[in-house]
Design a protein around this motif. Structure first.
Motif, PDB file in Angstrom:
ATOM      1  N   TYR A  14      -7.070  -7.846  -1.672  1.00 21.90           N
ATOM      2  CA  TYR A  14      -6.820  -6.238  -0.915  1.00 21.90           C
ATOM      3  C   TYR A  14      -7.253  -5.202  -1.110  1.00 21.90           C
ATOM      4  N   ASN A  15      -6.506  -5.174  -2.964  1.00 18.48           N
ATOM      5  CA  ASN A  15      -6.565  -4.043  -3.463  1.00 18.48           C
ATOM      6  C   ASN A  15      -8.138  -3.188  -3.168  1.00 18.48           C
ATOM      7  N   VAL A  16      -8.125  -1.873  -3.242  1.00 17.18           N
ATOM      8  CA  VAL A  16      -9.572  -1.624  -2.987  1.00 17.18           C
ATOM      9  C   VAL A  16      -9.231   0.274  -3.681  1.00 17.18           C
ATOM     10  N   GLY A  17      -9.732   0.198  -4.825  1.00 24.54           N
ATOM     11  CA  GLY A  17      -9.501   1.976  -4.915  1.00 24.54           C
ATOM     12  C   GLY A  17      -7.904   2.270  -5.300  1.00 24.54           C
ATOM     13  N   SER A  18      -6.782   1.227  -5.542  1.00 23.26           N
ATOM     14  CA  SER A  18      -5.263   1.404  -5.113  1.00 23.26           C
ATOM     15  C   SER A  18      -4.850   1.418  -4.083  1.00 23.26           C
ATOM     16  N   ALA A  19      -6.034   0.720  -3.219  1.00 24.84           N
ATOM     17  CA  ALA A  19      -5.278   1.175  -1.417  1.00 24.84           C
ATOM     18  C   ALA A  19      -4.894   0.040  -1.330  1.00 24.84           C
ATOM     19  N   CYS A  20      -4.510  -0.586  -0.817  1.00 22.89           N
ATOM     20  CA  CYS A  20      -3.940  -2.390  -0.098  1.00 22.89           C
ATOM     21  C   CYS A  20      -4.450  -2.386   1.843  1.00 22.89           C
ATOM     22  N   HIS A  21      -5.271  -2.879   2.165  1.00 23.10           N
ATOM     23  CA  HIS A  21      -6.455  -3.425   3.066  1.00 23.10           C
ATOM     24  C   HIS A  21      -5.658  -3.824   4.116  1.00 23.10           C
ATOM     25  N   ALA A  22      -5.143  -4.725   3.596  1.00 26.32           N
ATOM     26  CA  ALA A  22      -4.013  -6.077   4.516  1.00 26.32           C
ATOM     27  C   ALA A  22      -4.001  -5.255   5.555  1.00 26.32           C
ATOM     28  N   LEU A  23      -4.075  -5.904   6.689  1.00 29.55           N
ATOM     29  CA  LEU A  23      -2.807  -4.842   8.276  1.00 29.55           C
ATOM     30  C   LEU A  23      -1.921  -5.485   7.886  1.00 29.55           C
ATOM     31  N   ALA A  24      -1.570  -6.080   6.811  1.00 31.05           N
ATOM     32  CA  ALA A  24       0.482  -6.388   7.024  1.00 31.05           C
ATOM     33  C   ALA A  24       0.358  -7.122   6.338  1.00 31.05           C
ATOM     34  N   ILE A  25       1.780  -7.000   5.310  1.00 27.43           N
ATOM     35  CA  ILE A  25       2.078  -7.514   4.406  1.00 27.43           C
ATOM     36  C   ILE A  25       3.629  -8.116   4.133  1.00 27.43           C
TER      37      ILE A  25
END
Length: 92
Positions: A14-25
């Protein structure tokens, strides 16, 4: 829901460029504040247009936790005791 301001766990799908792109963890598996959503696979997951948020927190002893919901203004996820930990976790 608080945003994940930074994720330093590069291996997570879910990590792309130090950003989480999961809708919710989900955070926690007491007694440890790990990111339960951490997942490693050969393809990228999540919504590339979304910034991940904390959907649930099982760490009832965290000072940011109210009724299993995170009340922090934002969190950071990174390497810790496990591969992906909530670095914002702070026991009461």
């Amino acid at each position: 829901m608080p945003f994940i301001n930074e994720c330093a766990v590069e291996a997570c799908s879910y990590n792309v460029g130090s950003a989480c792109h999961a809708l919710a963890i989900t955070v926690g598996d007491p007694p440890h504040a790990r990111c339960d959503t951490y997942f490693v696979t050969s393809f990228e997951g999540g919504d590339p247009a979304a910034t991940g948020q904390v959907g649930a927190c099982k760490m009832a002893d965290c000072r940011h936790n109210s009724r299993l919901e995170c009340q922090a203004p934002g969190i950071a996820v990174g390497p810790g005791r496990e591969a992906a930990d909530c670095l914002t976790y702070s026991p009461r």
